[in-house]
Design an enzyme around this catalytic site. Structure first.
Site, PDB file in Angstrom:
ATOM      1  CG  ASN A   1      -0.186   0.553   2.429  1.00  0.00           C
ATOM      2  OD1 ASN A   1      -0.288   1.741   2.431  1.00  0.00           O
ATOM      3  ND2 ASN A   1       0.262  -0.321   3.338  1.00  0.00           N
TER       4      ASN A   1
ATOM      5  CB  ILE B   1      -2.687   5.058   2.337  1.00  0.00           C
ATOM      6  CG1 ILE B   1      -3.052   3.290   2.307  1.00  0.00           C
ATOM      7  CG2 ILE B   1      -3.946   5.846   2.627  1.00  0.00           C
ATOM      8  CD1 ILE B   1      -3.887   3.099   1.256  1.00  0.00           C
ATOM      9  N   GLY B   2      -0.213   7.013   2.238  1.00  0.00           N
ATOM     10  CA  GLY B   2       0.270   8.187   2.099  1.00  0.00           C
ATOM     11  C   GLY B   2      -0.264   9.139   3.335  1.00  0.00           C
ATOM     12  CG  LEU B   3       0.971   8.987   7.147  1.00  0.00           C
ATOM     13  CD1 LEU B   3       1.865   9.455   7.859  1.00  0.00           C
ATOM     14  CD2 LEU B   3      -0.014   7.818   8.254  1.00  0.00           C
TER      15      LEU B   3
ATOM     16  CG  ASN C   1      -0.324   5.114  14.242  1.00  0.00           C
ATOM     17  OD1 ASN C   1      -0.061   6.188  13.329  1.00  0.00           O
ATOM     18  ND2 ASN C   1       0.214   4.004  14.165  1.00  0.00           N
TER      19      ASN C   1
ATOM     20  CG  ASN D   1       3.976   5.424  11.584  1.00  0.00           C
ATOM     21  OD1 ASN D   1       4.844   4.771  11.492  1.00  0.00           O
ATOM     22  ND2 ASN D   1       2.834   5.605  10.703  1.00  0.00           N
TER      23      ASN D   1
ATOM     24  CB  CYS E   1       4.488   6.020   7.751  1.00  0.00           C
ATOM     25  SG  CYS E   1       3.671   5.815   6.052  1.00  0.00           S
TER      26      CYS E   1
ATOM     27  N   GLY F   1       0.725  -8.386   5.280  1.00  0.00           N
ATOM     28  CA  GLY F   1      -0.151  -9.513   5.188  1.00  0.00           C
ATOM     29  C   GLY F   1       0.515 -11.071   5.730  1.00  0.00           C
TER      30      GLY F   1
ATOM     31  CB  THR G   1      -3.274  -7.238   5.829  1.00  0.00           C
ATOM     32  OG1 THR G   1      -2.147  -6.264   5.461  1.00  0.00           O
ATOM     33  CG2 THR G   1      -3.774  -7.558   4.359  1.00  0.00           C
TER      34      THR G   1
HETATM   35  C1  FMN Z   1      -3.624   0.015   3.708  1.00  0.00           C
HETATM   36  C2  FMN Z   1      -2.708   0.419   5.171  1.00  0.00           C
HETATM   37  C3  FMN Z   1      -2.517   1.372   5.721  1.00  0.00           C
HETATM   38  C4  FMN Z   1      -1.943   1.559   6.689  1.00  0.00           C
HETATM   39  N1  FMN Z   1      -1.817   2.764   7.543  1.00  0.00           N
HETATM   40  C5  FMN Z   1      -0.987   2.817   8.609  1.00  0.00           C
HETATM   41  C6  FMN Z   1      -0.990   4.275   9.272  1.00  0.00           C
HETATM   42  O1  FMN Z   1      -1.666   5.238   9.105  1.00  0.00           O
HETATM   43  N2  FMN Z   1       0.172   4.091  10.481  1.00  0.00           N
HETATM   44  C7  FMN Z   1       0.672   2.904  11.019  1.00  0.00           C
HETATM   45  O2  FMN Z   1       1.453   3.329  11.897  1.00  0.00           O
HETATM   46  N3  FMN Z   1       0.542   1.719  10.077  1.00  0.00           N
HETATM   47  C8  FMN Z   1      -0.288   1.831   9.180  1.00  0.00           C
HETATM   48  N4  FMN Z   1      -0.271   0.604   8.525  1.00  0.00           N
HETATM   49  C9  FMN Z   1       0.407  -0.428   8.864  1.00  0.00           C
HETATM   50  C10 FMN Z   1      -0.181  -1.439   9.886  1.00  0.00           C
HETATM   51  O3  FMN Z   1      -0.728  -0.963  11.266  1.00  0.00           O
HETATM   52  C11 FMN Z   1       0.679  -2.896  10.208  1.00  0.00           C
HETATM   53  O4  FMN Z   1       1.427  -2.191  10.860  1.00  0.00           O
HETATM   54  C12 FMN Z   1       1.221  -3.519   9.175  1.00  0.00           C
HETATM   55  O5  FMN Z   1       0.236  -3.640   7.914  1.00  0.00           O
HETATM   56  C13 FMN Z   1       1.591  -4.829   9.277  1.00  0.00           C
HETATM   57  O6  FMN Z   1       0.618  -5.751   9.792  1.00  0.00           O
HETATM   58  P1  FMN Z   1      -0.530  -6.704   8.959  1.00  0.00           P
HETATM   59  O7  FMN Z   1       0.605  -7.535   7.918  1.00  0.00           O
HETATM   60  O8  FMN Z   1      -1.431  -7.385   9.749  1.00  0.00           O
HETATM   61  O9  FMN Z   1      -1.287  -5.778   7.987  1.00  0.00           O
HETATM   62  C14 FMN Z   1      -0.949   0.652   7.423  1.00  0.00           C
HETATM   63  C15 FMN Z   1      -0.963  -0.821   6.666  1.00  0.00           C
HETATM   64  C16 FMN Z   1      -1.945  -0.974   5.571  1.00  0.00           C
HETATM   65  C17 FMN Z   1      -2.109  -2.390   4.695  1.00  0.00           C
END
Ligand code: FMN
Ligand code: FAD
Ligand code: FAD
Ligand code: FMN
Ligand code: FES
Ligand code: FES
Lengths: 241, 302, 302, 241
Positions: C66, C68-70, C96, C123, C126, C213, C262
């Protein structure tokens, strides 16, 4: 050298024989030795690695697998229906032949009975067959036609001998034994058998099935051997279990 | 698809990855290994190794972990018994060398110096042996020591195989370049963990093991891109390559050639299929030479 | 399954991961978010951000990338418009916080100081914003600067979210511990690359993007294990958790709690299913308290 | 608040209507608004993320999808046979209703014709329908019963108007247009339409389909919006394409 690799075969039937144990028949003209196995997978879906399954039987026009559903791969397999296809690599591994000049018994525990049927069917002389189960026996009737003596053991005692199949008798009056089943059973047997040739069909986690990854290695007196390529059948004497 | 790798001309950029192709023999039943650009041998050590005990393979989502532990018959036995047959394939043989201490590496290289092999792949990144191995591949200072020592005694082309567990993969690449490496290959497996929750212990006796396969491709591809952009050495891309599209991605990221590992287990015909797929792709796109697309997304190659 | 996280008592160790659960509202259609141990908000920044242009999502084998860019409405708007509703769920809310420069982080924290939120997740990891963000999470020296600055102005519990791209995850953990972090969460996404071979360019405008994921679970689990063993802080495990077995693996590796990311996209009911699965597991195994299995494979917890 | 999530439905039929375009009917009593979509996947096999597919039609006892096979997910879908099951989340997204007081045209390009059928079927008054195809038209007969006027365009000119469907006519004598198709077509239409309300059904790569991941964001004059939750249907005026 043939450019073969995985080939696709149609499922003819795929039915539970008891809970969690399935019999799958695949259409095709198969040529393989008793005791060999195939690597098996679905097309373009399911886990990365293929699953090894022993040849349970080969008949005119089809191949039979007998398998237990234990995880994702076998669960996906159990959902296949007639007309679906699976992909096979093989036959793989070494083989085992019951010879007329040797008094032989085949011993199977649980789903380890699978390879015994084709071994019995291709035997030069009917072997005695001993099958052990936790509780209710399954698939045992299929063996009747090919067995000298057929004896069942169940741990719960519901059918046949009560206890482990390895404890049914003293084995040393056979010339040769072939056994397949869970590792504790194979170990117990190795300890009990003194005076006859014992062959064991082993399981191991496999990535390739063709001898390349060394993932299925087992320790022997001649160094590490590969269950997929040098086995799955080993003389108990050579194994360091 | 002829590809120049540090002055060695390969038929094509497809190389069988170390530890996933044995010494070629097993695949000979499925296709002619001579069609490959090169074969990297199973990791060789000075002394024979029986490898690790206990579970060696564990499947993960779109990947696998292995803890083989560099099981191999030794460099000497390889030279005597495997190399002559491998030579007969008519493809380039790359000797992948592992070891515990620097002296082991040096002695192993010395033995290989006496052969007609032209490329050594220095494995400073195997996570599955307790001593040495990956330890060299984490920090630049250790990598520098071993590459310097090996460079001194190695007149063959020296390709250093980098670990994705390196603290900084780009700095690591610079270091190897500075110490005279002729090429870099990356990545080896990622250090990873799996737990057998029924028995409340790690799946592997060594606790951690190496993750490979399609799961790691996006990370490995990023690393190859960064390294190819940064250093002026040919880079061989490795990690999760399963089909011709994956291979083309690596080339576009800047890789000179690629290695196929885990996918050889999934289908022994993976590599011939990739070669065919790439040929068709090049024809369809009117690409004469892969240099037209190498590093096209922004590396310094091509 | 009540779990103490740095002095804050959670109903259970299941936390919705930042950026994968919005502000909870969308999941309210599927289950009561109040059953969760906690919800980590989408990453908040001082100023509102519209996020990245171009492709934001790319699927990979057993994973996704992803960029998304916060995208977020700003800390101030979050406090005014989202927090009151989130409060009504009756679960712990974790803010966060992301940012570009240290001052941004500080001002964001100041605004949150005035709320009743008890945990801040910092965080520093990112990968999807050009300035700041992950840059802080790679080297210990930058992490030290930001954690020190934030610790000074943050009276809430401070949980630092680590990047798996850190040069050395254990050193990073030590650094955060030294600078007064109350807890650590890891991992954020892995920096990764995907190439659109048809168009001969990266899939994402920012070139690289974050991989998450099931694909990453084995690596993330190894990192959590190493960090939990090394530092004396509660560690929240994140990465590829999709079912109760994955969650139990993380606990056995030493995690105090876990976050699910995910997998919430794959099935909006993932988290309630995990909670139920863990309850059944504990009953079956006669486990009264997760501390009986926490770190049981060899960490220093439990 | 219902604890619904993904639910399983049986495949009743799944046939190619032309090469690479499939029609799948799923059994069940579906209630959904025209223009909405479902997230769709196979059970325990196939890719991680679900695939968004528009409602093509709902009839008593079944739901119809019309889909193009473009990659792995849709290829797996195309191999489903009657009796197999798929899992659905939804219906999702906003909807579109053709109102009797507005002179309306529906414009579809390629597989973008899928959502138009159920929109036409649920219309208060029969809309005019314009369908564009690269080469041979498909599925166009299904629209006959629900269309005021039905006009076909093909780029190759084999059937109907030769050229892009967007060039068939001047659209400004309609009160309202609804269009679905590839982005270049939607952009072209946006540029051409001056004087009538234009609604566009957008596609975007989606992870969750429920508004949580922000992966499907599209830029509008009111900031970023989510195709899955705020769309898939947007007024062209609001979009910054
Ligand atoms: C679409 C998406 C957006 C995310 N946005 C943030 C975010 O804004 N801040 C953050 O600390 N982590 C963000 N993450 C990271 C997740 O919180 C997590 O650390 C990461 O996806 C690994 O866990 P997972 O494998 O269960 O997805 C994002 C992950 C995804 C997939
Ligand atoms: C030579 C050989 C012949 C076999 N013949 C049969 C047979 O005829 N019938 C039958 O029911 N089973 C047989 N097995 C065991 C069978 O391969 C496993 O039960 C099966 O791989 C489990 O896959 P899964 O995805 O359902 O389980 P999971 O536990 O989810 O599998 C996870 C991974 O572990 C591997 N694995 C799990 N259990 C075993 C095992 N016992 N042996 C090897 N790998 C395992 C899987 O292949 C997979 O890579 C045989 C094994 C071998 C090595
Ligand atoms: C709201 C909505 C409704 C749709 N309705 C239909 C329909 O009725 N019929 C139809 O044939 N197609 C429809 N699509 C497009 C359809 O979702 C994609 O063709 C499909 O996801 C491709 O999956 P794949 O695995 O075959 O392709 P791959 O290219 O292998 O997919 C890779 C990834 O990209 C995503 N992806 C690829 N193409 C698209 C696309 N055009 N839009 C969104 N994501 C994409 C996939 O979901 C997957 O995550 C719709 C898309 C959206 C957003
Ligand atoms: C079973 C196995 C054994 C391996 N053995 C070696 C080895 O001996 N030496 C080495 O340098 N790399 C070894 N590797 C690493 C591979 O060569 C390759 O770098 C890695 O698997 C990543 O590529 P892949 O994702 O295509 O498998 C091994 C990998 C596997 C899976
Ligand atoms: S499974 Fe690979 S060597 Fe046996
Ligand atoms: S697909 Fe996740 S927000 Fe739209």
């Amino acid at each position: 050298m043939e450019n073969k690799g995985y080939r696709e075969f149609p499922v003819i039937s795929n039915e539970a024989v008891v809970e969690n144990i399935y019999r799958m028949d695949l259409g095709g003209d198969f040529i393989a030795e008793p005791g060999q196995f195939f690597m098996l997978r679905s097309k373009g879906a399911g886990p990365l690695l293929s699953r090894p399954l022993s040849i349970c039987d080969i008949s005119q026009g089809y191949l039979t697998f007998l398998y237990a559903v234990v995880g994702e791969g076998t669960a996906i397999l159990s959902r296949k229906r007639p007309g679906d296809a699976v992909q096979l690599l093989g036959p793989l591994g070494n083989s085992y032949k019951v010879k007329s000049e040797r008094k032989t018994a085949l011993i199977g525990g649980g789903i380890g009975i699978a390879p015994l049927l084709y071994i019995a069917k291709t035997a030069e002389i009917k072997p005695d067959i001993y099958l052990g189960f936790r509780d209710a026996p399954f698939f045992e009737k299929e063996f009747e036609a090919y067995a000298g003596k057929l004896q069942i053991a169940t741990e719960t005692g519901g059918v046949g001998y009560r206890g482990f199949v390895t404890d049914i008798r003293n084995w040393d009056d056979y010339d040769e034994l072939f056994a397949c089943g869970p590792m504790p059973m194979l170990k117990a047997l190795s300890r009990k058998v003194v005076d006859c040739e014992l062959y064991l069909s082993l399981e191991a986690h496999m990535a390739c099935g063709i001898g390349a990854c060394l993932g299925c290695a087992v320790e022997t007196v001649h160094g590490m051997k590969r269950v997929c390529k040098d086995g799955p059948i080993f003389s108990a004497k050579e194994l360091i279990l | 698809m002829r590809t120049d790798l540090a002055g060695i001309s390969l038929k094509n950029p497809l190389i069988a990855a170390s530890g996933t192709f044995g010494f070629g023999q097993e695949f000979g039943e499925y296709f002619d290994p001579g069609i490959l650009g090169a074969i990297a041998t199973k990791g060789l050590t000075l002394e024979p190794r029986m490898g690790n005990r206990g579970r060696r393979i564990h499947e993960t989502p779109a990947g696998m972990m292995n803890s083989i532990g560099l099981q191999n018959p030794s460099v000497a036995v390889f030279i005597a018994e495997e190399l002559p047959r491998m030579r007969s394939y008519g493809t380039e043989i790359i000797a992948n060398v592992g070891g515990a201490g620097i002296e082991d590496y040096e002695e192993a290289i010395e033995l290989l110096e006496a052969t007609d092999i032209s490329i050594i792949e220095l494995n400073i990144s195997c996570p599955n042996v307790k001593e040495g191995g990956m330890a060299f591949g984490i920090r630049c200072s250790s990598a520098r020591r071993i590459v310097r020592a090996i460079r001194r005694c190695c007149t063959k082309k020296l390709m250093v195989k980098l670990s994705p567990n390196a603290e900084n993969i780009v700095d690591m690449a610079y270091t190897c370049a500075e110490e005279g490496a002729d090429a870099l290959s990356l990545v080896n497996t990622f250090n990873a963990l799996a737990i057998d929750i029924e028995n409340r212990r790690p799946v592997f006796n060594n606790v951690t093991a190496g993750l490979s396969g399609p799961a790691i491709k996006p990370i490995a591809l990023r690393m190859v891109y960064e390294v190819a952009k940064a250093v002026d050495l040919p880079v061989v891309g490795i990690g999760g390559i399963s089909n011709w599209k994956d291979a083309v991605e690596y080339i576009m990221a800047g890789a000179t050639a690629v290695q196929v590992g885990t996918a050889n287990f999934v289908d022994p015909l993976t590599m011939p299929k990739i070669i065919e797929g790439m040929q068709l792709y090049m024809k369809r796109e009117g690409i004469q030479n892969l240099s037209e697309i190498r590093g096209i997304i922004g590396g310094n190659h091509g």
